[in-house]
Design an enzyme around this catalytic site. Structure first.
Site, PDB file in Angstrom:
ATOM      1  N   LYS A 122     -21.429  -7.448   1.158  1.00 36.53           N
ATOM      2  CA  LYS A 122     -20.652  -8.409   0.423  1.00 36.53           C
ATOM      3  C   LYS A 122     -21.423  -9.952   0.495  1.00 36.53           C
ATOM      4  O   LYS A 122     -20.960 -10.915  -0.012  1.00 36.53           O
ATOM      5  CB  LYS A 122     -19.346  -8.819   1.045  1.00 36.53           C
ATOM      6  CG  LYS A 122     -18.265  -7.752   0.727  1.00 36.53           C
ATOM      7  CD  LYS A 122     -16.873  -8.088   1.010  1.00 36.53           C
ATOM      8  CE  LYS A 122     -15.844  -6.786   1.297  1.00 36.53           C
ATOM      9  NZ  LYS A 122     -14.617  -7.367   1.076  1.00 36.53           N
ATOM     10  N   ASP A 136     -12.204  -8.579  -5.538  1.00 36.57           N
ATOM     11  CA  ASP A 136     -12.561  -8.714  -4.254  1.00 36.57           C
ATOM     12  C   ASP A 136     -12.958 -10.343  -4.210  1.00 36.57           C
ATOM     13  O   ASP A 136     -13.991 -10.811  -4.839  1.00 36.57           O
ATOM     14  CB  ASP A 136     -13.970  -7.946  -3.820  1.00 36.57           C
ATOM     15  CG  ASP A 136     -14.289  -8.070  -2.367  1.00 36.57           C
ATOM     16  OD1 ASP A 136     -14.047  -9.299  -1.801  1.00 36.57           O
ATOM     17  OD2 ASP A 136     -14.504  -7.081  -1.709  1.00 36.57           O
ATOM     18  N   ILE A 137     -12.283 -11.011  -3.559  1.00 39.46           N
ATOM     19  CA  ILE A 137     -12.317 -12.566  -3.828  1.00 39.46           C
ATOM     20  C   ILE A 137     -13.467 -13.080  -2.937  1.00 39.46           C
ATOM     21  O   ILE A 137     -14.273 -13.782  -3.388  1.00 39.46           O
ATOM     22  CB  ILE A 137     -10.953 -13.169  -3.188  1.00 39.46           C
ATOM     23  CG1 ILE A 137      -9.726 -12.633  -3.933  1.00 39.46           C
ATOM     24  CG2 ILE A 137     -11.145 -14.819  -3.189  1.00 39.46           C
ATOM     25  CD1 ILE A 137      -8.309 -12.974  -3.445  1.00 39.46           C
ATOM     26  N   ASP A 145      -6.096  -4.024  -1.518  1.00 35.21           N
ATOM     27  CA  ASP A 145      -7.249  -3.707  -2.268  1.00 35.21           C
ATOM     28  C   ASP A 145      -6.899  -2.999  -3.440  1.00 35.21           C
ATOM     29  O   ASP A 145      -7.576  -2.883  -4.535  1.00 35.21           O
ATOM     30  CB  ASP A 145      -8.004  -2.639  -1.340  1.00 35.21           C
ATOM     31  CG  ASP A 145      -8.607  -3.191  -0.176  1.00 35.21           C
ATOM     32  OD1 ASP A 145      -9.220  -4.286  -0.186  1.00 35.21           O
ATOM     33  OD2 ASP A 145      -8.799  -2.699   1.070  1.00 35.21           O
ATOM     34  N   LYS A 172     -20.424  -4.704   6.138  1.00 31.70           N
ATOM     35  CA  LYS A 172     -19.840  -5.302   5.405  1.00 31.70           C
ATOM     36  C   LYS A 172     -20.304  -6.569   5.033  1.00 31.70           C
ATOM     37  O   LYS A 172     -20.123  -7.165   4.017  1.00 31.70           O
ATOM     38  CB  LYS A 172     -18.223  -5.337   6.051  1.00 31.70           C
ATOM     39  CG  LYS A 172     -17.154  -5.642   4.798  1.00 31.70           C
ATOM     40  CD  LYS A 172     -15.708  -5.490   5.407  1.00 31.70           C
ATOM     41  CE  LYS A 172     -15.644  -3.793   5.858  1.00 31.70           C
ATOM     42  NZ  LYS A 172     -14.219  -3.781   6.360  1.00 31.70           N
ATOM     43  N   GLY A 182     -12.592 -16.112   4.163  1.00 30.79           N
ATOM     44  CA  GLY A 182     -11.505 -15.074   3.684  1.00 30.79           C
ATOM     45  C   GLY A 182     -10.709 -14.506   5.092  1.00 30.79           C
ATOM     46  O   GLY A 182     -11.232 -13.758   5.454  1.00 30.79           O
ATOM     47  N   PHE A 191     -13.751 -11.581   7.023  1.00 24.81           N
ATOM     48  CA  PHE A 191     -13.103 -11.036   8.159  1.00 24.81           C
ATOM     49  C   PHE A 191     -13.014  -9.436   8.075  1.00 24.81           C
ATOM     50  O   PHE A 191     -12.937  -9.151   6.783  1.00 24.81           O
ATOM     51  CB  PHE A 191     -11.495 -11.568   8.493  1.00 24.81           C
ATOM     52  CG  PHE A 191     -11.418 -12.457   9.330  1.00 24.81           C
ATOM     53  CD1 PHE A 191     -11.552 -13.843   8.863  1.00 24.81           C
ATOM     54  CD2 PHE A 191     -10.949 -12.514  10.516  1.00 24.81           C
ATOM     55  CE1 PHE A 191     -11.511 -14.995   9.648  1.00 24.81           C
ATOM     56  CE2 PHE A 191     -10.755 -13.653  11.427  1.00 24.81           C
ATOM     57  CZ  PHE A 191     -11.107 -14.876  10.908  1.00 24.81           C
ATOM     58  N   LYS A 196      14.060  -2.029 -12.619  1.00 24.60           N
ATOM     59  CA  LYS A 196      14.009  -1.176 -11.566  1.00 24.60           C
ATOM     60  C   LYS A 196      13.804   0.300 -11.699  1.00 24.60           C
ATOM     61  O   LYS A 196      14.381   1.033 -12.585  1.00 24.60           O
ATOM     62  CB  LYS A 196      15.317  -1.498 -10.849  1.00 24.60           C
ATOM     63  CG  LYS A 196      15.553  -0.672  -9.246  1.00 24.60           C
ATOM     64  CD  LYS A 196      16.633  -1.132  -8.579  1.00 24.60           C
ATOM     65  CE  LYS A 196      16.751  -0.304  -7.494  1.00 24.60           C
ATOM     66  NZ  LYS A 196      18.243  -0.093  -6.936  1.00 24.60           N
ATOM     67  N   ASN A 235       1.216  -5.524   3.430  1.00 29.19           N
ATOM     68  CA  ASN A 235       0.657  -5.086   4.550  1.00 29.19           C
ATOM     69  C   ASN A 235       1.268  -6.124   5.831  1.00 29.19           C
ATOM     70  O   ASN A 235       1.957  -7.144   5.344  1.00 29.19           O
ATOM     71  CB  ASN A 235      -0.853  -5.205   4.529  1.00 29.19           C
ATOM     72  CG  ASN A 235      -1.455  -6.438   4.381  1.00 29.19           C
ATOM     73  OD1 ASN A 235      -1.403  -7.357   5.235  1.00 29.19           O
ATOM     74  ND2 ASN A 235      -2.212  -6.468   3.157  1.00 29.19           N
TER      75      ASN A 235
HETATM   76  N1  CTP Z   1     -11.202  -9.508   0.906  1.00 28.50           N
HETATM   77  C1  CTP Z   1     -10.935 -10.190  -0.480  1.00 28.50           C
HETATM   78  N2  CTP Z   1     -10.475  -9.682  -1.541  1.00 28.50           N
HETATM   79  C2  CTP Z   1     -10.176  -8.542  -1.386  1.00 28.50           C
HETATM   80  C3  CTP Z   1     -10.182  -7.676  -0.425  1.00 28.50           C
HETATM   81  C4  CTP Z   1     -10.693  -8.311   0.777  1.00 28.50           C
HETATM   82  O1  CTP Z   1     -11.277 -11.607  -0.207  1.00 28.50           O
HETATM   83  N3  CTP Z   1      -9.447  -8.042  -2.573  1.00 28.50           N
HETATM   84  C5  CTP Z   1     -11.597 -10.050   2.142  1.00 28.50           C
HETATM   85  C6  CTP Z   1     -10.717 -10.268   3.297  1.00 28.50           C
HETATM   86  O2  CTP Z   1     -10.107 -11.748   3.008  1.00 28.50           O
HETATM   87  C7  CTP Z   1     -11.538 -10.233   4.434  1.00 28.50           C
HETATM   88  C8  CTP Z   1     -12.776  -9.073   3.773  1.00 28.50           C
HETATM   89  O3  CTP Z   1     -12.563  -9.271   2.420  1.00 28.50           O
HETATM   90  O4  CTP Z   1     -12.436 -11.365   4.889  1.00 28.50           O
HETATM   91  C9  CTP Z   1     -12.348  -7.916   4.195  1.00 28.50           C
HETATM   92  O5  CTP Z   1     -13.363  -6.975   3.761  1.00 28.50           O
HETATM   93  P1  CTP Z   1     -12.800  -5.657   3.400  1.00 28.50           P
HETATM   94  O6  CTP Z   1     -13.881  -4.947   2.701  1.00 28.50           O
HETATM   95  O7  CTP Z   1     -11.656  -5.841   2.079  1.00 28.50           O
HETATM   96  O8  CTP Z   1     -12.167  -4.982   4.524  1.00 28.50           O
HETATM   97  P2  CTP Z   1     -11.593  -3.801   4.380  1.00 28.50           P
HETATM   98  O9  CTP Z   1     -10.230  -3.688   3.390  1.00 28.50           O
HETATM   99  O10 CTP Z   1     -11.147  -3.125   5.702  1.00 28.50           O
HETATM  100  O11 CTP Z   1     -12.803  -2.600   3.798  1.00 28.50           O
HETATM  101  P3  CTP Z   1     -13.071  -1.266   3.686  1.00 28.50           P
HETATM  102  O12 CTP Z   1     -11.637  -0.465   3.240  1.00 28.50           O
HETATM  103  O13 CTP Z   1     -14.175  -1.042   2.857  1.00 28.50           O
HETATM  104  O14 CTP Z   1     -13.300  -1.084   5.532  1.00 28.50           O
END
Ligand code: CTP
Length: 404
Positions: free
Chosen positions: A341, A306-307, A279, A337, A273, A323, A289, A210
């Site tokens: 979480k 999800d860390i 995701d 959120k 985080g 964040f 390849k 990303n």
């Molecule tokens: N995060 C994480 N590990 C993941 C995904 C996200 O630690 N596998 C943390 C990011 O570092 C950030 C936060 O989760 O602090 C973002 O939340 P998240 O729910 O992932 O946001 P979005 O991806 O925007 O979720 P949604 O699609 O539900 O809006």
């Protein structure tokens, strides 16, 4: 000279001969710009009069817990909330013992128990009383609760003995008190920050990623280090130099980032985080390849760990800050959120605004926690990070006092 401008200090005076230095201390604190109110114990009034301390502080001196007139003007709980710091100088062996045991049988001990603010004590007593095992044990209890102990000095004592137990000179004490406000706020605090994107391989030459640059997370790590914290920064691939004084752990994938966080998180008090963790990752990574044989192609994806949520589920858990990059209903989505979480705080940014967020130099944040929120308006990411670290500090230290 370190300033105490706009600081509200409650000076507690207890009953020892060193109480004769307290009026001078009050004067020195006011010279540095502090607003001072004084609470005296009954024993302190055997050594100096409230009138003296009223004259030097410019405020009525409080002495009794059950004083209807004084309580009507500013109740003892209000007084405890009013102070930016409570300084007990001198603190006798008896008062230290009462504080260690959480007594609340006079105004000063009650205010000390009812406060969330920092508590400083300057012990003063006979050197044998200071050396006594009971006093040393009580002082240790206070230290472990985060009470800061100033002094005592060593030298000739009023009782004719020589040794540790003297109240430091008022100007030195005032300087030490002022230094408490300028000392790095996060000294001794371990912080883990994640930053940057992750890369999820599809085959040996391709990956999914990303647009995160990592700038915000690196700036947060740097701001924590600047505030005295011991920082581990777990970063996905970002083109940024390691911030000074920060231990940098570089990773590629979400799985690797999760493992690096697990390795660093034990004993950490704060987790932020800031990484834009993928995701989903490709369910299978092709060994060779992938050739373009078909007109269309479908990539099966699977969820990554999800860390942030897994750190928030730990016991004991650090203070957890997430964040949220949102494009609509910023506060509402971020608050959901925060709850989902189980976070302590979430910093939300509107990535739909031009010139802010992901890849840019500037950002703006809405910072949200259970009982409140704050707005950090558009600014360079370094400046914003310092503001965020201040807000984290306010909540983190408040919670720590509540839990101790
Ligand atoms: N995060 C994480 N590990 C993941 C995904 C996200 O630690 N596998 C943390 C990011 O570092 C950030 C936060 O989760 O602090 C973002 O939340 P998240 O729910 O992932 O946001 P979005 O991806 O925007 O979720 P949604 O699609 O539900 O809006």
């Amino acid at each position: 000279m370190n300033t105490l401008a706009q600081k509200k200090l409650l000076v507690g005076v207890t009953g020892g001969i060193a109480a004769y230095k307290s009026p001078d201390l009050v004067r020195r604190l006011r010279e540095r710009g502090a607003e001072v109110r004084v609470v005296m114990t009954a024993a302190a009034r055997e050594f100096i009069t409230p009138l003296t301390l009223q004259a030097v502080s410019g405020q009525p001196v409080r002495t009794d817990l059950f004083d209807p007139a004084a309580e009507a003007a500013m109740g003892h709980i209000e007084l405890a909330r009013w102070a930016d710091a409570i300084v007990v100088a001198p603190a006798t062996a008896d008062f230290i013992a009462r504080l260690a045991h959480g007594r609340a049988d006079d105004l000063l001990s009650t205010v000390c128990l009812a406060t969330r603010t920092r508590l400083l004590v300057a012990p003063a007593m006979n050197q044998q009383m200071w050396a006594a095992a009971a006093t040393q044990a009580n002082v240790e209890v206070l230290r472990q609760r985060g009470v800061r102990v100033l002094g005592p000095d060593t030298g000739a004592q009023a009782c004719g003995e020589v040794g540790p137990g003297r109240l430091p000179a008022p100007d030195e004490l005032a300087a030490a008190i002022a230094a408490q406000f300028t000392a790095p706020r996060f000294a001794g605090v371990r912080v883990v920050v994640t930053a940057g994107p992750t890369r999820e391989p599809v085959d040996p030459v391709r990956y999914i990623t990303n647009r995160s640059s990592g700038k915000m997370g690196y700036a947060v790590a740097e701001a924590f280090a600047g505030a005295g914290a011991e920082v581990t920064l777990v970063s996905g691939p970002a083109q940024l130099p390691a911030p000074a004084g920060v231990a940098l752990v570089k990773v590629e994938t979400a799985e690797e980032m999760a493992a690096a966080v697990r390795a660093a998180i034990d004993g950490a008090q704060v987790f932020v985080g800031a990484a834009a963790v993928a995701d989903y990752r490709p369910a299978e990574v092709a060994g060779q390849k992938i050739k373009k044989t078909a007109e269309t192609m479908t990539l099966a994806l699977t969820r990554t760990p999800d860390i942030l949520a897994s750190v928030a589920m730990r016991t004991p858990r650090p203070f957890v800050v997430g964040f949220a990059a949102e494009t609509e209903r910023i506060v509402e989505n971020a608050r959901t959120k925060l709850e989902r979480k189980n976070l302590d705080m979430i910093a939300a940014n509107d990535v739909s605004l031009p010139g802010l967020g992901f890849d840019s130099e500037e950002n703006a944040l809405r910072v949200i926690w259970k009982t409140g929120e704050a707005n950090l308006p558009a600014a360079r990411k370094h400046e914003l990070a310092r503001g965020l670290v201040e807000l984290i500090g306010d909540r983190y230290f408040e919670n720590r006092v509540e839990n101790s």
